[in-house]
Scaffold this motif. Structure first.
Motif, PDB file in Angstrom:
ATOM      1  N   GLY A   1      10.369  11.587 -17.742  1.00 30.12           N
ATOM      2  CA  GLY A   1      11.226  10.506 -18.225  1.00 30.12           C
ATOM      3  C   GLY A   1      12.680  10.914 -18.411  1.00 30.12           C
ATOM      4  O   GLY A   1      13.543  10.065 -18.592  1.00 30.12           O
TER       5      GLY A   1
ATOM      6  N   SER B   1       3.946  -3.029 -14.548  1.00 34.00           N
ATOM      7  CA  SER B   1       4.120  -2.253 -13.324  1.00 34.00           C
ATOM      8  C   SER B   1       3.120  -2.689 -12.273  1.00 34.00           C
ATOM      9  O   SER B   1       2.015  -3.106 -12.590  1.00 34.00           O
TER      10      SER B   1
ATOM     11  N   CYS C   1       2.307   1.728 -24.606  1.00 37.37           N
ATOM     12  CA  CYS C   1       3.155   1.372 -23.463  1.00 37.37           C
ATOM     13  C   CYS C   1       2.702   0.066 -22.826  1.00 37.37           C
ATOM     14  O   CYS C   1       2.162   0.061 -21.718  1.00 37.37           O
TER      15      CYS C   1
ATOM     16  N   THR D   1       4.364   4.301 -14.999  1.00 35.72           N
ATOM     17  CA  THR D   1       5.341   3.235 -14.760  1.00 35.72           C
ATOM     18  C   THR D   1       6.561   3.739 -13.990  1.00 35.72           C
ATOM     19  O   THR D   1       7.376   2.945 -13.544  1.00 35.72           O
ATOM     20  N   TYR D   2       6.691   5.055 -13.856  1.00 33.16           N
ATOM     21  CA  TYR D   2       7.831   5.626 -13.137  1.00 33.16           C
ATOM     22  C   TYR D   2       7.590   5.565 -11.639  1.00 33.16           C
ATOM     23  O   TYR D   2       6.516   5.914 -11.168  1.00 33.16           O
TER      24      TYR D   2
ATOM     25  N   SER E   1       1.560   2.478  -9.993  1.00 33.86           N
ATOM     26  CA  SER E   1       0.550   3.268 -10.702  1.00 33.86           C
ATOM     27  C   SER E   1      -0.367   4.067  -9.775  1.00 33.86           C
ATOM     28  O   SER E   1      -0.564   5.273  -9.977  1.00 33.86           O
TER      29      SER E   1
ATOM     30  N   GLN F   1       6.688  14.204 -20.884  1.00 34.53           N
ATOM     31  CA  GLN F   1       7.952  13.525 -21.149  1.00 34.53           C
ATOM     32  C   GLN F   1       9.039  13.962 -20.182  1.00 34.53           C
ATOM     33  O   GLN F   1      10.005  13.242 -19.951  1.00 34.53           O
TER      34      GLN F   1
ATOM     35  N   GLN G   1       3.832   6.088 -20.107  1.00 33.61           N
ATOM     36  CA  GLN G   1       4.972   5.766 -19.259  1.00 33.61           C
ATOM     37  C   GLN G   1       4.892   6.440 -17.896  1.00 33.61           C
ATOM     38  O   GLN G   1       5.497   5.972 -16.935  1.00 33.61           O
TER      39      GLN G   1
ATOM     40  N   MET H   1       4.344  -1.939 -21.292  1.00 38.94           N
ATOM     41  CA  MET H   1       5.030  -2.150 -20.020  1.00 38.94           C
ATOM     42  C   MET H   1       4.221  -1.618 -18.848  1.00 38.94           C
ATOM     43  O   MET H   1       4.489  -1.952 -17.704  1.00 38.94           O
ATOM     44  N   ALA H   2       3.222  -0.796 -19.124  1.00 38.42           N
ATOM     45  CA  ALA H   2       2.352  -0.318 -18.045  1.00 38.42           C
ATOM     46  C   ALA H   2       1.692  -1.490 -17.332  1.00 38.42           C
ATOM     47  O   ALA H   2       1.398  -1.414 -16.141  1.00 38.42           O
TER      48      ALA H   2
END
Length: 105
Positions: A87, A16, A10, A51-52, A22, A84, A48, A12-13
């Motif tokens: 997500g 963020s 990930c 990152t939410y 985080s 998961q 992920q 993309m972490a």
């Protein structure tokens, strides 16, 4: 080793915000009763998660699970078993599935 796994799984972490995304997510996990070593395992398993957004993803799903009758420890256990879940879309996946399952009693 776990950090390398997060980077590969990930990237993309790293986009963020540490302070805005985080850290608050990790604090929320801890509020649910997830300890430091479990947080590390969760992030390694499903990067992920960090990152939410807290307001857009975490809080609505946690509150919805609580409305279904779960307490903090049950929500934590569910997240640890199936990270998961965080997500999935609440409106498009989770709520319709629960409504469908309710038809069976």
């Amino acid at each position: 080793r776990d950090v390398r796994k997060v980077v590969v799984a990930c990237p993309m972490a790293f986009y963020s915000s540490l302070e805005e995304t985080s850290k608050p997510v990790v604090a929320r996990m801890k509020e649910l009763g997830i300890n430091d070593s479990q947080v590390v395992k969760l992030v390694a398993k499903f990067p992920q998660l960090i990152t939410y957004s807290l307001e857009g993803v975490w809080n609505p799903k946690v509150e919805w699970l609580k409305q279904l009758g779960m307490d903090d420890s049950q929500v934590a256990k569910m997240i640890m078993r199936h990270p998961q879940l965080m997500g999935y879309s609440l409106e498009e996946n989770l709520k319709p599935m629960v409504q469908w399952l309710k038809k069976f009693g």
